[in-house]
Design a protein around this motif. Structure first.
Motif, PDB file in Angstrom:
ATOM      1  N   ILE A 273       0.492  -1.111  -0.361  1.00  0.00           N
ATOM      2  CA  ILE A 273      -0.108   0.308   0.211  1.00  0.00           C
ATOM      3  C   ILE A 273       0.489   0.719   0.756  1.00  0.00           C
ATOM      4  O   ILE A 273      -0.011   2.469   0.220  1.00  0.00           O
ATOM      5  N   GLY A 274       1.622   1.260   0.017  1.00  0.00           N
ATOM      6  CA  GLY A 274       3.347   2.233  -0.509  1.00  0.00           C
ATOM      7  C   GLY A 274       3.224   2.714   0.743  1.00  0.00           C
ATOM      8  O   GLY A 274       3.598   4.564   1.056  1.00  0.00           O
ATOM      9  N   MET A 275       2.846   2.566   2.392  1.00  0.00           N
ATOM     10  CA  MET A 275       3.463   2.941   3.714  1.00  0.00           C
ATOM     11  C   MET A 275       4.782   2.529   3.982  1.00  0.00           C
ATOM     12  O   MET A 275       4.821   1.962   4.346  1.00  0.00           O
ATOM     13  N   PRO A 276       5.249   3.623   4.587  1.00  0.00           N
ATOM     14  CA  PRO A 276       6.652   2.989   5.079  1.00  0.00           C
ATOM     15  C   PRO A 276       6.325   1.746   6.486  1.00  0.00           C
ATOM     16  O   PRO A 276       5.307   3.034   7.502  1.00  0.00           O
ATOM     17  N   PRO A 277       7.048   1.461   6.429  1.00  0.00           N
ATOM     18  CA  PRO A 277       6.720   0.165   7.820  1.00  0.00           C
ATOM     19  C   PRO A 277       6.954   0.750   9.242  1.00  0.00           C
ATOM     20  O   PRO A 277       6.685   0.169  10.297  1.00  0.00           O
ATOM     21  N   LYS A 278       7.773   2.253   9.251  1.00  0.00           N
ATOM     22  CA  LYS A 278       7.850   2.871  10.621  1.00  0.00           C
ATOM     23  C   LYS A 278       6.818   3.065  11.059  1.00  0.00           C
ATOM     24  O   LYS A 278       5.666   3.354  12.184  1.00  0.00           O
ATOM     25  N   THR A 279       5.654   3.626   9.812  1.00  0.00           N
ATOM     26  CA  THR A 279       4.243   4.242  10.216  1.00  0.00           C
ATOM     27  C   THR A 279       3.295   3.395  10.603  1.00  0.00           C
ATOM     28  O   THR A 279       2.506   3.095  11.577  1.00  0.00           O
ATOM     29  N   VAL A 280       3.490   1.832   9.838  1.00  0.00           N
ATOM     30  CA  VAL A 280       2.765   1.009  10.417  1.00  0.00           C
ATOM     31  C   VAL A 280       2.731   0.296  11.775  1.00  0.00           C
ATOM     32  O   VAL A 280       2.091  -0.048  12.821  1.00  0.00           O
ATOM     33  N   ALA A 281       3.743   0.710  12.085  1.00  0.00           N
ATOM     34  CA  ALA A 281       4.578  -0.169  13.039  1.00  0.00           C
ATOM     35  C   ALA A 281       3.994   0.982  14.763  1.00  0.00           C
ATOM     36  O   ALA A 281       3.487   0.437  15.078  1.00  0.00           O
ATOM     37  N   LEU A 282       4.492   2.686  14.024  1.00  0.00           N
ATOM     38  CA  LEU A 282       3.430   3.586  15.114  1.00  0.00           C
ATOM     39  C   LEU A 282       2.596   3.778  15.464  1.00  0.00           C
ATOM     40  O   LEU A 282       2.261   4.505  16.984  1.00  0.00           O
ATOM     41  N   THR A 283       1.964   3.060  14.260  1.00  0.00           N
ATOM     42  CA  THR A 283      -0.426   3.293  14.427  1.00  0.00           C
ATOM     43  C   THR A 283      -0.451   1.882  14.598  1.00  0.00           C
ATOM     44  O   THR A 283      -1.509   1.022  15.655  1.00  0.00           O
ATOM     45  N   PHE A 284      -0.927   0.930  13.537  1.00  0.00           N
ATOM     46  CA  PHE A 284      -0.851  -0.122  13.700  1.00  0.00           C
ATOM     47  C   PHE A 284      -0.297  -1.026  14.744  1.00  0.00           C
ATOM     48  O   PHE A 284      -1.427  -1.889  15.250  1.00  0.00           O
ATOM     49  N   ILE A 285       0.922  -1.218  14.503  1.00  0.00           N
ATOM     50  CA  ILE A 285       1.022  -2.224  15.773  1.00  0.00           C
ATOM     51  C   ILE A 285       1.155  -1.969  17.280  1.00  0.00           C
ATOM     52  O   ILE A 285       0.907  -2.529  17.739  1.00  0.00           O
ATOM     53  N   ALA A 286       1.861  -0.537  17.240  1.00  0.00           N
ATOM     54  CA  ALA A 286       1.655  -0.447  18.415  1.00  0.00           C
ATOM     55  C   ALA A 286      -0.074   0.183  18.960  1.00  0.00           C
ATOM     56  O   ALA A 286       0.400  -0.636  20.098  1.00  0.00           O
TER      57      ALA A 286
ATOM     58  N   VAL B 232      -7.985  16.298  26.639  1.00  0.00           N
ATOM     59  CA  VAL B 232      -6.922  16.427  25.365  1.00  0.00           C
ATOM     60  C   VAL B 232      -6.432  15.661  25.324  1.00  0.00           C
ATOM     61  O   VAL B 232      -5.271  15.128  24.007  1.00  0.00           O
ATOM     62  N   LEU B 233      -6.198  14.218  25.587  1.00  0.00           N
ATOM     63  CA  LEU B 233      -5.033  13.345  26.036  1.00  0.00           C
ATOM     64  C   LEU B 233      -6.223  12.681  24.431  1.00  0.00           C
ATOM     65  O   LEU B 233      -4.804  12.046  23.414  1.00  0.00           O
ATOM     66  N   LEU B 234      -6.819  12.244  24.102  1.00  0.00           N
ATOM     67  CA  LEU B 234      -7.847  11.709  22.971  1.00  0.00           C
ATOM     68  C   LEU B 234      -7.380  12.666  21.996  1.00  0.00           C
ATOM     69  O   LEU B 234      -6.990  12.453  20.863  1.00  0.00           O
ATOM     70  N   LEU B 235      -7.798  13.865  21.740  1.00  0.00           N
ATOM     71  CA  LEU B 235      -7.489  14.697  20.923  1.00  0.00           C
ATOM     72  C   LEU B 235      -5.975  15.019  20.336  1.00  0.00           C
ATOM     73  O   LEU B 235      -5.496  14.984  19.349  1.00  0.00           O
ATOM     74  N   MET B 236      -5.100  14.529  21.694  1.00  0.00           N
ATOM     75  CA  MET B 236      -3.734  14.567  20.962  1.00  0.00           C
ATOM     76  C   MET B 236      -3.285  13.048  20.499  1.00  0.00           C
ATOM     77  O   MET B 236      -2.466  13.494  18.700  1.00  0.00           O
ATOM     78  N   TYR B 237      -4.220  12.370  20.507  1.00  0.00           N
ATOM     79  CA  TYR B 237      -4.329  10.574  19.487  1.00  0.00           C
ATOM     80  C   TYR B 237      -4.481  11.208  18.601  1.00  0.00           C
ATOM     81  O   TYR B 237      -4.012  10.329  17.188  1.00  0.00           O
ATOM     82  N   ALA B 238      -5.020  11.759  18.391  1.00  0.00           N
ATOM     83  CA  ALA B 238      -6.316  11.810  17.064  1.00  0.00           C
ATOM     84  C   ALA B 238      -5.271  13.235  15.578  1.00  0.00           C
ATOM     85  O   ALA B 238      -4.923  12.215  14.818  1.00  0.00           O
ATOM     86  N   GLY B 239      -4.416  13.424  16.750  1.00  0.00           N
ATOM     87  CA  GLY B 239      -3.779  14.618  16.124  1.00  0.00           C
ATOM     88  C   GLY B 239      -2.374  13.514  15.802  1.00  0.00           C
ATOM     89  O   GLY B 239      -2.037  14.109  14.149  1.00  0.00           O
ATOM     90  N   TYR B 240      -1.638  12.909  16.554  1.00  0.00           N
ATOM     91  CA  TYR B 240      -0.479  11.806  16.013  1.00  0.00           C
ATOM     92  C   TYR B 240      -0.785  11.491  15.236  1.00  0.00           C
ATOM     93  O   TYR B 240      -0.185  11.093  14.000  1.00  0.00           O
ATOM     94  N   ILE B 241      -2.327  10.646  14.842  1.00  0.00           N
ATOM     95  CA  ILE B 241      -2.461   9.699  13.717  1.00  0.00           C
ATOM     96  C   ILE B 241      -2.120  10.648  12.724  1.00  0.00           C
ATOM     97  O   ILE B 241      -1.874   9.908  11.604  1.00  0.00           O
ATOM     98  N   VAL B 242      -3.472  11.635  12.181  1.00  0.00           N
ATOM     99  CA  VAL B 242      -3.397  12.647  11.132  1.00  0.00           C
ATOM    100  C   VAL B 242      -2.164  12.833  10.802  1.00  0.00           C
ATOM    101  O   VAL B 242      -1.750  12.793   9.838  1.00  0.00           O
ATOM    102  N   ILE B 243      -1.441  13.271  11.907  1.00  0.00           N
ATOM    103  CA  ILE B 243       0.220  13.054  11.364  1.00  0.00           C
ATOM    104  C   ILE B 243       0.880  12.262  11.154  1.00  0.00           C
ATOM    105  O   ILE B 243       1.627  12.534   9.595  1.00  0.00           O
ATOM    106  N   ASN B 244       1.042  11.183  11.318  1.00  0.00           N
ATOM    107  CA  ASN B 244       1.772  10.273  10.785  1.00  0.00           C
ATOM    108  C   ASN B 244       0.791   9.779   9.106  1.00  0.00           C
ATOM    109  O   ASN B 244       2.241   9.592   8.783  1.00  0.00           O
ATOM    110  N   PHE B 245       0.048   9.337   9.548  1.00  0.00           N
ATOM    111  CA  PHE B 245      -0.920   9.700   7.720  1.00  0.00           C
ATOM    112  C   PHE B 245      -0.842  10.600   6.719  1.00  0.00           C
ATOM    113  O   PHE B 245      -0.365  10.379   5.572  1.00  0.00           O
ATOM    114  N   ILE B 246      -0.606  11.744   7.029  1.00  0.00           N
ATOM    115  CA  ILE B 246      -0.365  13.136   6.553  1.00  0.00           C
ATOM    116  C   ILE B 246       1.118  12.792   5.676  1.00  0.00           C
ATOM    117  O   ILE B 246       1.857  12.733   4.690  1.00  0.00           O
TER     118      ILE B 246
END
Length: 304
Positions: A192-205, A290-304
């Motif tokens: 799918i063209g996604m860096p392995p580290k992004t997969v690790a930081l999101t799905f695997i983590a 605040v914590l949930l908003l931080m996580y949402a922003g973290y996920i969005v930034i990783n995929f962007i």
């Protein structure tokens, strides 16, 4: 591709079951061998929830996929702190946290983070020397914990042969599950063209943090959100000391420039979880938001 997705989630399922079985039977074995409660209490609860991360990180390091090792460790810290900690604080704020204990745990986390950053800056890798330092800090951390009980009322009654079988089954599930998760995660990332580290930081983590999520849900339902927050903090510390320390001893892990961003993100997430309890001895609903908003922003930034 459908087969890879199936094997990816099958590996995740085996990790969860294997980690649960291994942790339960390690507790039973420690009790039968009369290991001091200080050692068992300081390690089993948090180690049990970080076994999936540890299995994935070791497997990834041995496979030469160091970015998955670091991504899993830092991603799990962020998921534990922002997603699971945020849900706990939002749904059931805790007022039974010991401030001195919180500050002590924050010290160990920051100490480990500093050593990791210094090693990455000096050698551009997480090597054997760093691994030995992290595991040594882990030993000191375990000895300074003062938990005086072993969870589970009847673990002493289990037969020795059943304990050994449970350990073997858990270890086998962890080994096979981590292999399927890492191998198919890398293949899916390439397709799918996604860096392995992004997969690790999101799905695997997120997947390997399911034990922490399960623990937090059950603790919150019993009105013990303080226990959930405490275990999340302990699991975060082990993600630095054990999940990164053990693979580094086995084989050096390359550290690129992005590791500084990962360390910073994990430290900020840990601080957002731990600072209100450290100063006020409790968590707040606004903190959960605040914590949930931080996580949402973290996920969005990783995929962007």
């Amino acid at each position: 591709m459908s087969a890879m997705i199936f094997l990816f989630f099958l590996g995740l399922f085996m990790l969860i079951l294997g980690g649960d079985s291994f942790a339960e039977h390690v507790s039973a074995l420690a009790a039968r061998l009369r290991v001091p409660p200080i050692i068992v209490g300081a390690t089993v609860a948090a180690v049990g929830t970080t076994l999936p991360e540890l299995s994935v990180s070791v497997k990834a390091a041995l496979s030469g996929a160091g970015e998955i090792t670091t991504g899993t460790a830092f991603g799990s810290i962020i998921c534990n702190s922002c997603l699971i900690g945020g849900l706990c604080a939002l749904l059931l704020p805790s007022s039974d946290l010991w401030r001195k204990d919180i500050v002590k745990r924050l010290f160990f986390f920051l100490l480990a983070a500093c050593f990791i950053a210094l090693s990455a800056a000096k050698t551009e890798e997480l090597g054997v020397g760093l691994g030995i330092i992290l595991l040594s800090i882990l030993a000191i951390y375990a000895l300074t914990n003062r938990q005086d009980n072993i969870s589970g009322a009847n673990i002493n009654s289990e037969r020795p042969e059943l304990i050994c079988v449970g350990l073997l089954v858990g270890a086998a599930a962890l080994y096979l599950g981590s292999g399927m998760l890492v191998d198919n995660g890398i293949l899916l990332a390439e397709i799918i063209g996604m860096p392995p580290k992004t997969v690790a930081l999101t799905f695997i983590a997120a997947g390997t943090s399911l034990p922490e999520l399960t623990m937090a849900v059950f603790a919150a339902r019993r009105g013990r959100s303080g226990l959930a927050i405490g275990t999340l903090i302990g699991a975060n510390i082990l993600n630095l000391l054990l999940v990164l320390g053990l693979p580094a001893v086995i084989t050096p892990i390359a550290a690129d420039r992005e590791i500084y961003r990962d360390i910073t993100s994990a430290t900020v997430a840990m601080a957002a979880l731990i600072m209100p309890p450290a100063f006020r001895g409790r968590t707040y609903r606004w903190q959960g938001v605040v914590l949930l908003l931080m996580y949402a922003g973290y996920i969005v930034i990783n995929f962007i």
